[in-house]
Design a protein around this motif. Structure first.
Motif, PDB file in Angstrom:
ATOM      1  N   GLU A 127      42.734  35.110  36.309  1.00 33.06           N
ATOM      2  CA  GLU A 127      42.084  36.344  35.766  1.00 33.06           C
ATOM      3  C   GLU A 127      40.680  36.601  36.558  1.00 33.06           C
ATOM      4  N   GLY A 128      40.043  35.566  36.752  1.00 34.06           N
ATOM      5  CA  GLY A 128      38.815  35.756  37.214  1.00 34.06           C
ATOM      6  C   GLY A 128      38.709  35.953  38.783  1.00 34.06           C
ATOM      7  N   THR A 129      39.744  35.385  39.265  1.00 33.09           N
ATOM      8  CA  THR A 129      39.969  35.611  40.889  1.00 33.09           C
ATOM      9  C   THR A 129      40.631  36.834  40.890  1.00 33.09           C
ATOM     10  N   PHE A 130      41.501  37.574  40.231  1.00 32.95           N
ATOM     11  CA  PHE A 130      41.962  38.633  40.332  1.00 32.95           C
ATOM     12  C   PHE A 130      41.127  39.793  39.995  1.00 32.95           C
ATOM     13  N   LYS A 131      40.130  39.575  39.237  1.00 33.04           N
ATOM     14  CA  LYS A 131      39.214  40.868  38.987  1.00 33.04           C
ATOM     15  C   LYS A 131      38.074  40.715  40.031  1.00 33.04           C
ATOM     16  N   GLY A 132      37.652  39.680  40.527  1.00 34.45           N
ATOM     17  CA  GLY A 132      36.894  39.650  41.768  1.00 34.45           C
ATOM     18  C   GLY A 132      37.247  40.198  42.919  1.00 34.45           C
ATOM     19  N   LEU A 133      38.623  39.860  43.163  1.00 38.42           N
ATOM     20  CA  LEU A 133      39.222  40.296  44.466  1.00 38.42           C
ATOM     21  C   LEU A 133      39.259  41.971  44.155  1.00 38.42           C
ATOM     22  N   LEU A 134      39.406  42.458  43.223  1.00 41.96           N
ATOM     23  CA  LEU A 134      39.713  43.944  42.891  1.00 41.96           C
ATOM     24  C   LEU A 134      38.587  44.406  43.262  1.00 41.96           C
ATOM     25  N   GLU A 135      37.216  44.013  42.691  1.00 42.60           N
ATOM     26  CA  GLU A 135      36.050  44.411  42.735  1.00 42.60           C
ATOM     27  C   GLU A 135      35.595  44.564  44.443  1.00 42.60           C
ATOM     28  N   ILE A 136      35.800  43.444  45.114  1.00 38.79           N
ATOM     29  CA  ILE A 136      35.588  43.667  46.269  1.00 38.79           C
ATOM     30  C   ILE A 136      36.337  44.464  47.133  1.00 38.79           C
TER      31      ILE A 136
END
Length: 184
Positions: A165-174
């Motif tokens: 979840e954290g990786t996905f959210k961070g990736l989407l924000e980038i």
């Protein structure tokens, strides 16, 4: 001689010998681990996709979703993003940052001549994350902004052991930040 005194000397000598054996075993384990890490560093495997999960943080479905988001973004922008999770067998905590940079360089994340790659390196066991932006990306996202993304999008879920979840959210924000600034 007193029998108790002889027994005490025997026990003390036996404990000392056991400690030496344990120290030798620990030293051998440390040398073996260092040899393994050095060998891995010199002979990095090729990435299998955009996400390489050495630490087994993601399910196959989660990896596929991350790869799909990155592949679609790369088709639109030609910007490459690689995600790698790194366990303690691959590097030490002290070498994590250098290992991540070596990995990004050896894998060639980003298009040649454009330096437009991003490597997201994560280690659950060391509680570390590092995002390496190529020089072409640094013109779009500053190191300060990358730090804010880590703190606000990756870390909150990581603290709850929700690594996907954290990786996905961070990736989407980038991706959102790059697209909003016309990154190509």
């Amino acid at each position: 001689m007193n029998l108790k005194f002889i027994f005490f000397i025997f026990v003390a000598m036996n404990l000392n010998a056991q400690n030496e054996i344990i120290e030798k075993k620990d030293s051998l384990k440390e040398k073996t681990l260092e040899f393994h890490r050095e060998n891995f560093w010199k002979n990095l495997p090729k990435p299998t996709n955009w996400t390489t999960d050495f630490e087994n943080l993601y399910t196959d479905i989660e990896q596929t979703k991350l790869d799909s988001v990155i592949a679609n973004f790369e088709k639109k922008t030609k910007i490459e993003i690689a995600i790698v999770t790194i366990d303690s067998l691959k590097t030490s905590k002290e070498e994590f940052d250098d290992f991540s940079l070596n990995l990004a360089n050896k894998w060639g994340v980003g298009k040649y001549g454009k330096d437009n790659g991003i490597l997201i390196a994560i280690s659950k066991c060391y509680r570390r994350i590092r995002i390496l932006n190529g020089y072409g990306i640094e013109k779009i996202i500053s190191d300060k902004e990358t730090k804010v993304i880590i703190e606000n999008y990756f870390i909150p879920d990581f603290r709850r052991e929700k690594y996907y979840e954290g990786t996905f959210k961070g990736l989407l924000e980038i991706i959102k930040m790059i697209e909003s600034r016309g990154g190509k």
